[in-house]
Write an enzyme that holds these catalytic residues in place. Structure first.
Site, PDB file in Angstrom:
ATOM      1  N   CYS A 145       0.828  -1.206   0.000  1.00 15.71           N
ATOM      2  CA  CYS A 145       0.000   0.000   0.000  1.00 15.71           C
ATOM      3  C   CYS A 145       0.855   1.246   0.000  1.00 15.71           C
ATOM      4  O   CYS A 145       2.047   1.212   0.301  1.00 15.71           O
ATOM      5  CB  CYS A 145      -0.973   0.005   1.180  1.00 15.71           C
ATOM      6  SG  CYS A 145      -0.247   0.065   2.813  1.00 15.71           S
ATOM      7  N   CYS A 146       0.211   2.362  -0.385  1.00 18.28           N
ATOM      8  CA  CYS A 146       0.882   3.656  -0.438  1.00 18.28           C
ATOM      9  C   CYS A 146       2.029   3.610  -1.448  1.00 18.28           C
ATOM     10  O   CYS A 146       1.837   3.266  -2.597  1.00 18.28           O
ATOM     11  CB  CYS A 146       1.337   4.058   0.960  1.00 18.28           C
ATOM     12  SG  CYS A 146       1.779   5.796   1.141  1.00 18.28           S
ATOM     13  N   ILE A 147       3.262   3.898  -1.034  1.00 13.95           N
ATOM     14  CA  ILE A 147       4.410   3.928  -1.938  1.00 13.95           C
ATOM     15  C   ILE A 147       5.049   2.553  -2.110  1.00 13.95           C
ATOM     16  O   ILE A 147       5.847   2.344  -3.029  1.00 13.95           O
ATOM     17  CB  ILE A 147       5.464   4.949  -1.435  1.00 13.95           C
ATOM     18  CG1 ILE A 147       6.528   5.242  -2.483  1.00 13.95           C
ATOM     19  CG2 ILE A 147       6.103   4.450  -0.136  1.00 13.95           C
ATOM     20  CD1 ILE A 147       6.018   5.889  -3.757  1.00 13.95           C
ATOM     21  N   THR A 199      -3.158  -0.970  -2.857  1.00 14.69           N
ATOM     22  CA  THR A 199      -4.112   0.097  -2.580  1.00 14.69           C
ATOM     23  C   THR A 199      -3.326   1.369  -2.273  1.00 14.69           C
ATOM     24  O   THR A 199      -2.179   1.308  -1.823  1.00 14.69           O
ATOM     25  CB  THR A 199      -5.066  -0.279  -1.419  1.00 14.69           C
ATOM     26  OG1 THR A 199      -6.122   0.680  -1.333  1.00 14.69           O
ATOM     27  CG2 THR A 199      -4.340  -0.350  -0.093  1.00 14.69           C
TER      28      THR A 199
END
Length: 225
Positions: free
Chosen positions: A135-137, A198
């Site tokens: 998720c995220c980066i 995500t």
């Protein structure tokens, strides 16, 4: 029996380690679904330490494993000791530590190097056909290691300050990956590579929406496991 899931951390704090809310959301959802989390982090120095009030680097030096232990409540292992055979899935929360301590993305972008231990673990789960949640980066790690995979980091265009890191999507495409635009509460599943992604805090969204997306990511990882 519940699934055993490795969660890899990158320190403690959004600007120089793992994003604490993301890590917590992962652990809460794993617990809610009856899974056992095993926490790991590399035993290496952080790239730097950031004063989270000022947003500026300090002269301190900190260790990624020691700092990650704050989130793990002390129950954490050296990533070098991870054995994929005893685990069902892998999840890596985001935070700038992914781009600074688990890789050199923060300074080199798509030309980055992924930490050898992190790369070895990702390849081991992938080879064993065990699901990986990012998720995220953290999807940039998969983009660097698995060219051609499908990922989301949210949207590829900025919109009223909502997607401040939209340019990351283009960098993923330049690495040969397929980026799929998704809302913060949505996930994308690369069935072939068993990757679930995500956007989390790649989006300026209310925290409950970030948690919703991470929860769906964790649930899908467990389903695939």
């Amino acid at each position: 029996m519940g699934k055993r899931v490795a969660v890899v951390l990158a320190g403690c704090g959004v600007f120089d380690g793992s994003e604490i809310h993301e890590a917590s959301a992962v652990l809460v959802q794993l617990s809610r679904d009856g899974a056992e989390a095993e926490l790991y982090a590399p035993d290496v120095d952080q790239m730097h330490v950031v004063d989270h009030m000022k947003g500026q680097p300090t002269k301190e030096k900190r260790n990624v494993l020691v700092e990650s232990a704050r989130i793990a409540r002390g129950n954490i292992k050296d990533l070098a000791k991870l054995d994929v055979k005893g685990l069902d899935a892998l999840i890596i929360p985001g935070g700038f530590g992914v781009a600074k301590n688990l890789s050199t993305w923060a300074t080199q972008g798509k030309s980055c190097i992924v930490c050898k231990e992190v790369e070895d673990v990702l390849k081991a789960f992938h080879a064993a056909k065990k699901p990986i949640g990012l998720c995220c980066i953290s999807p940039v790690l998969a983009a660097k290691i698995f060219p051609g995979c499908e990922l989301t980091v949210g949207h590829d265009t900025e919109c009223d300050g909502r997607w401040p890191y939209a340019s990351t999507a283009e960098a993923l495409r330049e690495l040969g990956c397929k980026h799929i635009n998704k809302q913060v509460s949505e996930i994308h599943v690369d069935v072939q590579n068993r990757l679930v992604t995500t956007s989390a805090f790649m989006c300026n969204a209310p925290i409950h929406q970030v948690h919703d997306g991470i929860g769906k990511m964790v649930q899908e990882v467990l389903r695939l496991a």
